[in-house]
Design an enzyme around this catalytic site. Structure first.
Site, mmCIF file in Angstrom:
data_model
loop_
_atom_site.group_PDB
_atom_site.id
_atom_site.type_symbol
_atom_site.label_atom_id
_atom_site.label_comp_id
_atom_site.label_asym_id
_atom_site.label_seq_id
_atom_site.Cartn_x
_atom_site.Cartn_y
_atom_site.Cartn_z
ATOM 1 N N HIS A 1 -1.437 -12.852 -10.012
ATOM 2 C CA HIS A 1 -2.873 -12.627 -10.166
ATOM 3 C C HIS A 1 -3.292 -11.183 -9.972
ATOM 4 C CE1 HIS A 1 -2.181 -13.383 -5.866
ATOM 5 N NE2 HIS A 1 -3.152 -12.530 -5.664
ATOM 6 N N CYS B 1 0.849 -1.184 0.000
ATOM 7 C CA CYS B 1 0.000 0.000 0.000
ATOM 8 C C CYS B 1 0.889 1.241 0.000
ATOM 9 C CB CYS B 1 -0.945 0.000 1.196
ATOM 10 S SG CYS B 1 -2.185 1.330 1.079
#
Length: 482
Positions: free
Chosen positions: A255, A203
């Site tokens: 992914h 993040c």
């Protein structure tokens, strides 16, 4: 027909067994089929803004659901423990070749292991390969945007397995700017003497200074490992700086922005590592160490169907269309960020260089937990996240938003501006619920007030209906039947 113990086989049961093996899921297990259908409806009719999620392609899903799942392939291509794996050897070699090609790597200078089950196991395999037990690791602290697998611990407890089996020292961001404090990292590393420094985030909305991180690693005789799990697709497209220019080892999931199925990759340098003053060369030994750490150290047989899905995604990543997608991911993230700031929200660091942003809600006098719950009720998926200067991970003050998933569905900048307004309405509703309660109201009381019949539930239903109508206009990649 008899079994070896002499009991006759029931021919009707045997025939039923054969039929069961070819039944479609809808008939064979209606409960699981129903759950999948509900999940697909939710994904199609909601706004998926979780930065670590994406929609993979139909071709990847077809590979993932193929007969390759039936094979067990311990060992390495050409050196298997079981026989009959010539096509698995071909597949794994193809996946390795594509992985190097996607990131523009010379096979004489880089190798890759395509077997990790996901990103965290890939990271842990690297640690066990190059850092001895209780050896020292430095990674960005979890509350500052680092990942759990980089070694998170609180004052009284070691949370991550990395911090349990290794000695970890986090580095931090500057609390005023939100940018990584490289000077403080350099100072701390001189005292801690890590064996491995991790250049990776989960993040953090800005590009990393890999050159500076490499300088700090070299000062301490440490390996530099890039964890590009979030930005792998952006790196593949060449739209953000590459960790390969400076790192010794690079790991990634497959992914997220790379948009494959769930899996992990470990890239490692080969050939010359250094030359001393006498001209003596030292060669990297990472290939042996990392391959042995993955198997037999931490894993058994790889998931061949997942390797196939990764290989398909890597081929897609080599196309001009994939680069166009990644450029749209960046543009959409900037549009979302600027729109939210125009609406009065604080975005940490004031913007983004990549696919995600972190919104700090402290100026709104609310926390990310309550806002997340209201947004989810409105069919907007995001996640609560810690912000600068806040140590409580259980009641974080921020929300993290990412653009890859909705970009895969075809949304562009103007659409993300509308998404920002949906988020704004959800947060305004959060404030209304909060103001209707006494100042010290608990989270449980907040949830009860939100769920009770009346104006709040009606408002949620109104926003949700608009969100679902908007989201339902965009196609969802994948298999049409599931």
């Amino acid at each position: 027909m008899h079994r070896p113990n002499g009991n006759p086989v029931n021919k009707d049961r045997w025939q039923s067994h054969q039929e069961m093996m070819v039944e479609p899921l809808e008939i064979n297990d209606s409960e699981v089929f129903s759950i999948i259908k509900k999940e697909k409806h939710k994904q199609m009719n909601g706004l998926e803004l979780i930065a670590s999620e994406n929609f993979t392609s139909r071709a990847v899903l077809e590979a993932l659901g193929s007969c390759l799942t039936n094979k067990y392939s311990k060992g390495f291509p050409g050196q298997r423990y079981y026989k009959g794996l010539e096509y698995n050897d071909e597949l794994e070699t193809l996946c390795q070749r594509r992985a190097l090609e996607v990131f523009g790597l010379d096979s004489e200078k880089w190798g890759v292991n395509v077997r990790p089950y996901s990103g965290s196991p890939a990271n842990f395999a690297v640690y066990t390969a190059v850092v001895e037990p209780h050896g020292r690791i430095m990674g960005l602290d979890l509350p500052d945007g680092g990942h759990l697998s980089h070694g998170f611990m609180t004052g009284g407890k070691k949370i991550s397995a990395t911090s349990i089996f290794f000695e970890t020292m986090p580095y931090k961001v500057n609390p005023e700017t939100g940018y990584i404090d490289y000077d403080k990292l350099q100072e701390t590393a001189r005292l801690f003497h890590p064996k491995l420094i991790i250049a990776g985030t989960t993040c953090y909305s800005r590009n990393l200074d890999y050159a500076r991180l490499k300088q700090i690693a070299q000062e301490n005789g440490a390996y530099l490992m890039g964890d590009m799990a979030h930005i792998g697709g952006l790196v593949a497209a060449g739209v953000v700086p590459s960790p390969f220019d400076h790192c010794d080892i690079v790991t990634t999931t497959t992914h997220k922005s790379l948009r494959g199925c769930r899996g992990g990759l470990i890239f490692y340098r080969k050939g010359e590592q250094s030359v001393d003053t006498n001209g003596k060369k030292t060669l990297y030994n990472l290939e042996f160490l990392i391959n042995q750490a993955v198997f037999p150290g931490l894993q058994g047989g790889p998931h061949n169907n997942a390797i196939a899905g990764v290989a398909v995604a890597l081929k897609q990543a080599l196309t001009p269309e994939f680069k166009a997608y990644q450029l749209q991911v960046l543009a959409n993230c900037k549009a979302l960020s600027s729109s939210l700031m125009d609406l009065g929200y604080t975005i940490v660091t004031g913007g983004s260089d990549n696919h995600l942003i972190l919104m700090d809600l402290r100026n709104k006098e609310m926390d990310g937990v309550r806002a997340e719950k209201v947004l989810q009720a409105c069919a907007i998926s995001c996640n609560k996240n810690t912000c600068l200067g806040v140590t409580g991970a259980l009641l974080p003050s921020g929300l993290r938003f990412g653009s890859p998933a909705l970009s895969s569905r075809g949304l562009v900048e103007e659409d993300f501006k509308k998404v920002a307004h949906f988020i704004h309405r959800g947060i305004e509703l959060t404030l209304e619920v909060q103001r209707s309660l006494h100042p010290q109201a608990s989270l449980k009381e907040f949830v009860q007030a939100l769920a009770q019949g009346g104006k709040f539930q009606q408002r949620v239903s109104e926003v949700r209906a608009e969100v679902e109508a908007f989201a339902g206009r965009f196609p969802m990649p994948g298999l049409p039947e599931l």
